[in-house]
Design a protein around this motif. Structure first.
Motif, PDB file in Angstrom:
ATOM      1  N   ALA A   1       1.398  -1.264  -0.040  1.00  0.00           N
ATOM      2  CA  ALA A   1       0.085  -0.114   0.073  1.00  0.00           C
ATOM      3  C   ALA A   1       0.770   1.519   0.388  1.00  0.00           C
ATOM      4  CB  ALA A   1      -0.463  -0.602   0.777  1.00  0.00           C
ATOM      5  N   PHE A   2       0.337   2.518  -0.201  1.00  0.00           N
ATOM      6  CA  PHE A   2       1.221   3.556  -0.183  1.00  0.00           C
ATOM      7  C   PHE A   2      -0.507   4.331   0.484  1.00  0.00           C
ATOM      8  CE2 PHE A   2      -0.230   2.889  -4.447  1.00  0.00           C
ATOM      9  CZ  PHE A   2      -1.148   4.365  -4.700  1.00  0.00           C
ATOM     10  N   GLY A   3       0.944   5.575   0.808  1.00  0.00           N
ATOM     11  CA  GLY A   3       0.072   7.011   0.964  1.00  0.00           C
ATOM     12  C   GLY A   3      -0.992   7.332   2.573  1.00  0.00           C
ATOM     13  N   SER A   4      -2.094   7.620   1.852  1.00  0.00           N
ATOM     14  CA  SER A   4      -2.945   7.534   3.114  1.00  0.00           C
ATOM     15  C   SER A   4      -2.990   6.184   3.788  1.00  0.00           C
ATOM     16  CB  SER A   4      -4.329   8.350   3.131  1.00  0.00           C
ATOM     17  OG  SER A   4      -5.320   7.361   1.894  1.00  0.00           O
ATOM     18  N   THR A   5      -2.975   5.511   2.754  1.00  0.00           N
ATOM     19  CA  THR A   5      -4.098   3.684   2.766  1.00  0.00           C
ATOM     20  C   THR A   5      -2.767   2.909   4.012  1.00  0.00           C
ATOM     21  OG1 THR A   5      -4.345   3.371   1.297  1.00  0.00           O
ATOM     22  CG2 THR A   5      -4.507   0.545   1.845  1.00  0.00           C
ATOM     23  N   VAL A   6      -1.587   3.263   3.492  1.00  0.00           N
ATOM     24  CA  VAL A   6      -0.827   2.483   4.715  1.00  0.00           C
ATOM     25  C   VAL A   6      -0.311   3.142   5.626  1.00  0.00           C
ATOM     26  CG1 VAL A   6       1.574   4.165   3.869  1.00  0.00           C
ATOM     27  CG2 VAL A   6       2.054   2.243   5.013  1.00  0.00           C
ATOM     28  N   ARG A   7      -0.600   4.698   5.941  1.00  0.00           N
ATOM     29  CA  ARG A   7      -1.040   5.400   7.403  1.00  0.00           C
ATOM     30  C   ARG A   7      -2.269   4.288   8.154  1.00  0.00           C
ATOM     31  NH1 ARG A   7      -0.665   9.967   4.540  1.00  0.00           N
ATOM     32  NH2 ARG A   7      -2.331  10.502   4.827  1.00  0.00           N
ATOM     33  N   ALA A   8      -3.327   3.569   6.884  1.00  0.00           N
ATOM     34  CA  ALA A   8      -3.739   3.459   8.243  1.00  0.00           C
ATOM     35  C   ALA A   8      -3.965   2.121   8.788  1.00  0.00           C
ATOM     36  CB  ALA A   8      -5.508   3.175   6.605  1.00  0.00           C
TER      37      ALA A   8
ATOM     38  N   VAL B   1       1.361  13.424  14.492  1.00  0.00           N
ATOM     39  CA  VAL B   1       2.657  13.028  14.259  1.00  0.00           C
ATOM     40  C   VAL B   1       2.552  12.140  13.680  1.00  0.00           C
ATOM     41  CG1 VAL B   1       3.156  15.298  16.000  1.00  0.00           C
ATOM     42  CG2 VAL B   1       2.899  12.483  16.781  1.00  0.00           C
ATOM     43  N   ARG B   2       2.192  11.086  13.929  1.00  0.00           N
ATOM     44  CA  ARG B   2       2.296   9.785  12.978  1.00  0.00           C
ATOM     45  C   ARG B   2       2.321   9.788  11.676  1.00  0.00           C
ATOM     46  NH1 ARG B   2      -0.394   5.020  16.082  1.00  0.00           N
ATOM     47  NH2 ARG B   2       1.166   3.478  14.347  1.00  0.00           N
ATOM     48  N   ARG B   3       0.920  10.393  11.512  1.00  0.00           N
ATOM     49  CA  ARG B   3       0.934  10.143  10.187  1.00  0.00           C
ATOM     50  C   ARG B   3       2.201  10.637   9.281  1.00  0.00           C
ATOM     51  NH1 ARG B   3      -1.799  14.308   7.137  1.00  0.00           N
ATOM     52  NH2 ARG B   3      -3.088  13.067   6.614  1.00  0.00           N
ATOM     53  N   LEU B   4       2.871  11.778   9.503  1.00  0.00           N
ATOM     54  CA  LEU B   4       4.313  11.947   8.936  1.00  0.00           C
ATOM     55  C   LEU B   4       4.871  11.137   8.383  1.00  0.00           C
ATOM     56  CD1 LEU B   4       4.372  15.705  11.013  1.00  0.00           C
ATOM     57  CD2 LEU B   4       3.275  14.923   8.301  1.00  0.00           C
ATOM     58  N   ASP B   5       5.243   9.885   9.262  1.00  0.00           N
ATOM     59  CA  ASP B   5       6.062   8.581   9.069  1.00  0.00           C
ATOM     60  C   ASP B   5       5.811   8.117   7.828  1.00  0.00           C
ATOM     61  OD1 ASP B   5       8.627   7.645   9.795  1.00  0.00           O
ATOM     62  OD2 ASP B   5       7.060   6.485  11.306  1.00  0.00           O
ATOM     63  N   PHE B   6       5.032   8.659   7.598  1.00  0.00           N
ATOM     64  CA  PHE B   6       4.804   8.398   5.568  1.00  0.00           C
ATOM     65  C   PHE B   6       4.520   9.026   4.797  1.00  0.00           C
ATOM     66  CE2 PHE B   6       2.038   5.613   9.376  1.00  0.00           C
ATOM     67  CZ  PHE B   6       3.504   4.157   8.842  1.00  0.00           C
ATOM     68  N   THR B   7       5.724   9.977   5.174  1.00  0.00           N
ATOM     69  CA  THR B   7       5.586  10.465   4.005  1.00  0.00           C
ATOM     70  C   THR B   7       7.090  10.632   2.570  1.00  0.00           C
ATOM     71  OG1 THR B   7       6.746  12.261   5.683  1.00  0.00           O
ATOM     72  CG2 THR B   7       4.757  12.490   5.244  1.00  0.00           C
TER      73      THR B   7
ATOM     74  N   HIS C   1      11.030  -0.631  16.851  1.00  0.00           N
ATOM     75  CA  HIS C   1      10.430  -0.226  16.038  1.00  0.00           C
ATOM     76  C   HIS C   1       9.880   0.959  15.754  1.00  0.00           C
ATOM     77  CE1 HIS C   1       7.776  -0.248  12.709  1.00  0.00           C
ATOM     78  NE2 HIS C   1       6.033  -0.297  13.681  1.00  0.00           N
ATOM     79  N   ILE C   2       8.571   1.373  17.199  1.00  0.00           N
ATOM     80  CA  ILE C   2       8.454   2.940  17.634  1.00  0.00           C
ATOM     81  C   ILE C   2       9.167   3.737  17.867  1.00  0.00           C
ATOM     82  CG2 ILE C   2       6.770   3.749  20.161  1.00  0.00           C
ATOM     83  CD1 ILE C   2       5.919   0.575  19.459  1.00  0.00           C
ATOM     84  N   ARG C   3      10.709   3.369  18.360  1.00  0.00           N
ATOM     85  CA  ARG C   3      11.419   4.331  18.805  1.00  0.00           C
ATOM     86  C   ARG C   3      12.136   5.579  17.432  1.00  0.00           C
ATOM     87  NH1 ARG C   3       9.805   6.480  23.438  1.00  0.00           N
ATOM     88  NH2 ARG C   3      10.605   5.345  25.120  1.00  0.00           N
ATOM     89  N   THR C   4      11.869   4.306  16.583  1.00  0.00           N
ATOM     90  CA  THR C   4      12.463   5.396  15.099  1.00  0.00           C
ATOM     91  C   THR C   4      11.825   5.712  14.950  1.00  0.00           C
ATOM     92  OG1 THR C   4      14.161   3.034  15.386  1.00  0.00           O
ATOM     93  CG2 THR C   4      13.485   4.226  13.218  1.00  0.00           C
ATOM     94  N   SER C   5      10.208   5.392  14.701  1.00  0.00           N
ATOM     95  CA  SER C   5       8.981   5.941  13.997  1.00  0.00           C
ATOM     96  C   SER C   5       9.299   7.201  15.028  1.00  0.00           C
ATOM     97  CB  SER C   5       8.449   5.778  13.574  1.00  0.00           C
ATOM     98  OG  SER C   5       6.988   6.384  14.100  1.00  0.00           O
ATOM     99  N   GLN C   6       9.416   7.321  16.236  1.00  0.00           N
ATOM    100  CA  GLN C   6       8.813   8.613  16.821  1.00  0.00           C
ATOM    101  C   GLN C   6       9.987   9.768  16.924  1.00  0.00           C
ATOM    102  OE1 GLN C   6      10.148   7.505  21.365  1.00  0.00           O
ATOM    103  NE2 GLN C   6       9.177  10.216  21.480  1.00  0.00           N
ATOM    104  N   GLU C   7      11.916   9.355  16.235  1.00  0.00           N
ATOM    105  CA  GLU C   7      12.679  10.130  16.199  1.00  0.00           C
ATOM    106  C   GLU C   7      12.381  10.718  14.697  1.00  0.00           C
ATOM    107  OE1 GLU C   7      14.924  11.709  18.037  1.00  0.00           O
ATOM    108  OE2 GLU C   7      13.899  10.897  19.516  1.00  0.00           O
ATOM    109  N   ALA C   8      12.266   9.167  13.887  1.00  0.00           N
ATOM    110  CA  ALA C   8      11.148  10.342  12.621  1.00  0.00           C
ATOM    111  C   ALA C   8      10.047  11.053  12.552  1.00  0.00           C
ATOM    112  CB  ALA C   8      11.458   9.590  11.163  1.00  0.00           C
TER     113      ALA C   8
END
Length: 237
Positions: free
Chosen positions: A127-134, A166-172, A206-213
């Motif tokens: 998936a990509f974009g808003s789909t992968v976020r969901a 903020v989490r949704r920005l991880d998939f840009t 995984h969560i810590r890496t995402s948090q920093e990103a």
């Protein structure tokens, strides 16, 4: 009949305004610190002030805006200390969920279903974009729910709602999407192998890496939009 339908119509308009403003906040069209009045929003969205006010108070309850005494409204500043504390709590809950899942009498059906999503046969099936976020949000929520503790699930959902901005920005960025697929697959493999310690450690990393990103991306987006705003101000080159 017209009178009985009026509240529903007003609520529908308030819902549309709420969604529009929330999207503006999430897309950083309105950035932390921006100030505005109810009249500004009403004029921009071609609405009356009553549904605008209802939408704004809903956003205030959810922590996205602040009401200013005699001077309108303001987009709430991102509180990175609070965000860090929410991530800490999220990690605690999700680690506990890994251990609870592995203590169940049999693997929950969610593991097989999630494994099908995060271990696609070919990269083109991703998936990509808003789909992968969901899908990402669903991955974490479904694993916690699979642990079978309703109170834990409800607390985790509230944390998820508060971190969504903020989490949704991880998939840009494509590299973050690639990492998410790889790391989710590794977490699921550890769970399927009934290795709760490995699953918990991989989930934490995984969560810590995402948090920093997302922190870095958030600050970068805010700087970019702030510069754009300044360039549009009268007198700016």
């Amino acid at each position: 009949m017209a009178e009985s339908g009026a509240p529903t119509q007003r609520e529908s308009m308030a819902d549309r305004i709420y969604q529009a403003l929330k999207e503006d906040i999430f897309e950083f069209r309105l950035i932390p610190g921006d100030k505005f009045s109810e009249s500004d929003i009403a004029q921009r969205l071609s609405a009356s002030r009553t549904p605008v006010r209802e939408a704004l108070y809903r956003l205030e309850r959810e922590g996205y805006v602040d009401v200013l005494f005699r001077s309108g409204w303001q987009i709430r500043q991102l509180d990175f200390k609070q965000i860090e504390e929410l991530y800490d709590l999220r990690i605690t809950l999700e680690r506990a969920a890994m251990h609870k899942i592995c203590r169940l009498d049999k693997p929950p059906p969610a593991l097989r279903l999630l494994n099908d999503i995060w271990n696609p046969d070919a990269p083109s099936e991703r998936a990509f974009g808003s789909t992968v976020r969901a899908l990402d949000e669903s991955f974490h929520c479904e694993l916690v729910a699979a642990a079978g503790n309703d109170e834990m699930t409800q607390v985790h959902q509230r944390i998820t709602d508060r971190l969504r901005i903020v989490r949704r920005l991880d998939f840009t960025r494509p590299d973050r999407i690639d990492a998410t697929y790889r790391e989710h697959a590794e977490i699921l493999q550890a769970l399927i192998a009934n290795n709760p310690g490995e699953a918990a450690e991989k989930m934490t990393a995984h969560i810590r890496t995402s948090q920093e990103a997302v922190k870095g991306i958030s600050l970068e987006r805010i700087r970019e939009v702030s510069q754009q705003h300044r360039r549009r101000e009268p007198g700016c080159p």
